[in-house]
Design an enzyme around this catalytic site. Structure first.
Site, PDB file in Angstrom:
ATOM      1  N   TYR A 144     -11.930  -7.673  -9.387  1.00  0.00           N
ATOM      2  CA  TYR A 144     -11.685  -8.598  -8.454  1.00  0.00           C
ATOM      3  C   TYR A 144     -11.042  -8.386  -7.643  1.00  0.00           C
ATOM      4  CZ  TYR A 144     -10.870 -13.467  -6.839  1.00  0.00           C
ATOM      5  OH  TYR A 144     -10.599 -14.448  -6.042  1.00  0.00           O
ATOM      6  N   ASP A 239      -6.340  -1.206  -5.268  1.00  0.00           N
ATOM      7  CA  ASP A 239      -5.915  -2.702  -5.275  1.00  0.00           C
ATOM      8  C   ASP A 239      -4.626  -2.759  -6.334  1.00  0.00           C
ATOM      9  OD1 ASP A 239      -7.753  -5.788  -5.508  1.00  0.00           O
ATOM     10  OD2 ASP A 239      -5.379  -5.249  -5.637  1.00  0.00           O
ATOM     11  N   LYS A 267       1.248 -10.548  -4.960  1.00  0.00           N
ATOM     12  CA  LYS A 267       1.904 -11.386  -6.101  1.00  0.00           C
ATOM     13  C   LYS A 267       3.521 -10.924  -6.028  1.00  0.00           C
ATOM     14  CE  LYS A 267      -2.660 -11.450  -8.595  1.00  0.00           C
ATOM     15  NZ  LYS A 267      -2.959 -12.733  -8.851  1.00  0.00           N
TER      16      LYS A 267
HETATM   17  P1  KE4 Z   1      -4.951 -13.652  -4.114  1.00  0.00           P
HETATM   18  O1  KE4 Z   1      -5.897 -13.737  -2.599  1.00  0.00           O
HETATM   19  O2  KE4 Z   1      -5.350 -14.686  -5.025  1.00  0.00           O
HETATM   20  O3  KE4 Z   1      -3.543 -13.687  -3.656  1.00  0.00           O
HETATM   21  O4  KE4 Z   1      -5.421 -12.085  -4.436  1.00  0.00           O
HETATM   22  C1  KE4 Z   1      -6.571 -11.871  -4.784  1.00  0.00           C
HETATM   23  C2  KE4 Z   1      -6.524 -10.535  -5.692  1.00  0.00           C
HETATM   24  C3  KE4 Z   1      -6.861  -9.568  -5.374  1.00  0.00           C
HETATM   25  N1  KE4 Z   1      -6.711  -8.263  -6.254  1.00  0.00           N
HETATM   26  C4  KE4 Z   1      -6.639  -8.465  -7.610  1.00  0.00           C
HETATM   27  C5  KE4 Z   1      -6.468  -7.355  -8.649  1.00  0.00           C
HETATM   28  C6  KE4 Z   1      -6.183  -9.864  -8.229  1.00  0.00           C
HETATM   29  O5  KE4 Z   1      -6.088 -10.018  -9.567  1.00  0.00           O
HETATM   30  C7  KE4 Z   1      -6.553 -10.974  -7.082  1.00  0.00           C
HETATM   31  C8  KE4 Z   1      -6.096 -12.329  -7.669  1.00  0.00           C
HETATM   32  N2  KE4 Z   1      -5.780 -12.484  -8.845  1.00  0.00           N
HETATM   33  C9  KE4 Z   1      -6.268 -13.661  -9.446  1.00  0.00           C
HETATM   34  C10 KE4 Z   1      -5.926 -13.805 -11.011  1.00  0.00           C
HETATM   35  N3  KE4 Z   1      -6.755 -12.658 -11.838  1.00  0.00           N
HETATM   36  C11 KE4 Z   1      -5.529 -14.880  -8.796  1.00  0.00           C
HETATM   37  C12 KE4 Z   1      -5.666 -16.063  -9.472  1.00  0.00           C
HETATM   38  C13 KE4 Z   1      -6.679 -16.975  -8.894  1.00  0.00           C
HETATM   39  O6  KE4 Z   1      -7.535 -16.701  -8.369  1.00  0.00           O
HETATM   40  O7  KE4 Z   1      -6.272 -18.314  -8.926  1.00  0.00           O
END
Ligand code: KE4
Length: 422
Positions: A144, A239, A267
């Site tokens: 993801y 990523d 994060k």
């Molecule tokens: P954000 O746009 O949510 O800040 O980041 C996206 C993203 C990009 N790359 C990786 C490897 C990620 O895990 C994420 C977002 N992680 C999720 C939890 N696995 C965020 C939680 C959510 O979507 O509410």
């Protein structure tokens, strides 16, 4: 457990926001629970609207490596707020944060600060396409990378949780250029390059997957991606939104000894505030406006308050590198507790997932054999014992530097009690 205030708030929220949430995985749909509304958090604990206290292993999905409301981060944010919330102009803090990032992740020679992990990966992909002049990208099933259109293909995290691997609302034309390979299977990548090699701008990968649950790279996998992208003139994008500053100050690329061309961060780098980043080799990043012709912008990019949080968190991690060995020790204890109970666990550093399947989970297909109902039961049992874990089988448990030995011992006790019941 009395959760009447959360229930009341949730009823109101559902009339106002899709599913009553601002991010799908928070809806707790797959674990059959009402989402708890959090009132406040401190250290390793969160407290819901009904006053229930939990040891938190979500840690806001990764940012809170120093725990909730770390005093130094709060103080830095309060000071920054007093100087104005946003300027939309350059300021010293962003220079300091860029230096910290570059110092710890030397492959990032130039960096651009943005506001979310989605934006960081989306922009890194655009930079790769602009630099190579090629259109296709390769991603992996179960990984993801945020919700930008072209990457919502066989995704992990909430897409996998919802059992909807691709998103509605994304035109086929937007995903036709996204090729999908199998994680931990270099041959599946070679096959794509044999067919499309000269058209592929980049391979984007979570160097340690954490969105189909935690799935570390098998020996040689990342090295193979590095070799094949070099051979075909494509870029390798790591990523590291989760793994950056989580697996060490140098992230996964330092841990595994494989250097990407571009890296996305999020994060932890934002200290709990909306801040992320992408960066890499100078000649690639100089494609980005205003130097080059790849456009990317943001009103709140490098926001001074968010930058203050990011600087405060990274400063502390740099000053106390022993935090990482402590995180490893604590998470290893939790892993042992699961294994002694007969559970199937993947762990990498302070990232861990217990899988309700008898198969070794090394990719999307094996992750999908998990018994979602069994995970849901596990989640509810932990919650009833005051342990707050991810409300999805396809996420990670995150441990923070302030989870005490008592927290860990308590957690291990609960795991041994609950896991035995399966
Ligand atoms: P954000 O746009 O949510 O800040 O980041 C996206 C993203 C990009 N790359 C990786 C490897 C990620 O895990 C994420 C977002 N992680 C999720 C939890 N696995 C965020 C939680 C959510 O979507 O509410």
């Amino acid at each position: 457990m009395d959760i009447r205030n959360s229930e009341r708030l949730y009823e109101r929220a559902k009339k106002l926001m899709p599913g009553g949430v601002n991010s799908p995985v928070r809806a707790c749909k797959n674990v059959g629970c009402t989402p708890l509304f959090i009132d406040h958090a401190k250290g390793s604990r969160i407290y819901d609207a009904d006053g229930n206290e939990f040891i938190d292993y979500v840690c806001s999905w990764g940012p809170n490596i120093l725990g909730h409301a770390d005093e130094d981060i709060i103080s830095a944010v309060q000071t920054a707020c007093g100087k104005g919330l946003t300027y939309g102009a350059c300021h010293e803090g962003e220079v300091e944060l860029a230096e910290r990032i570059k110092r710890n992740i030397p492959s990032i020679e130039l960096v651009r600060l943005v506001s979310s992990g989605t934006e960081a990966v989306m922009s890194a992909v655009r930079a790769a396409r602009g630099f190579t002049g090629r259109d296709r990208i390769v991603k992996f099933e179960g990984c993801y990378h945020g919700h930008s259109d072209g990457l919502l293909v066989r995704g992990g995290s909430g897409l996998l949780t919802a059992g909807v691997p691709d998103s509605a609302g994304v035109p086929k034309a937007f995903t036709d250029l996204t090729l999908v390979a199998r994680y931990n299977d270099a041959a599946s990548v070679s096959a794509l390059f044999e067919s499309f090699g000269e058209e592929i701008a980049a391979v984007v990968v979570e160097p340690c997957a954490a969105n189909m649950g935690v799935v570390p790279p098998v020996e040689g996998f990342l090295e193979a991606l590095r070799e094949i992208t070099l051979r075909y003139g494509a870029l390798l994008i790591f990523d590291e939104v989760i793994t950056g500053f989580r697996l060490g100050l140098g992230g996964a690329q330092e841990k595994y000894g494989v250097t990407p061309d571009l890296t996305a961060l999020g994060k932890i780098v934002g200290g709990g505030m909306p801040l992320a980043a992408y960066g890499g080799r100078t000649n690639i990043m100089e494609c980005i406006a205003p130097v080059g012709s790849v456009y990317q912008a943001g009103t709140l990019s490098g926001n001074p308050v968010a930058v203050a949080a990011g600087n405060a968190q990274l400063k502390k991690l740099e000053e106390q590198p022993q935090i990482y060995s402590e995180l490893d020790r604590k998470c290893a204890a939790i892993e042992r507790a699961f294994r002694e109970s007969g559970a199937n666990v993947n762990r990498e550093g302070s990232l861990l997932t217990v899988f309700f399947t008898d198969m070794a989970v090394t990719d999307y297909d094996s992750a999908k054999t998990c018994d979602i109902a069994a995970y849901a039961e596990h989640y509810r049992r932990l919650l009833s014992e005051g342990i707050y874990a991810a409300p999805s089988q396809f996420e990670a448990m995150f441990v923070s530097a302030v989870h005490s030995d008592e927290d860990i011992e308590r957690t291990c006790e609960v795991i041994k009690q609950t896991a035995k019941k399966f």
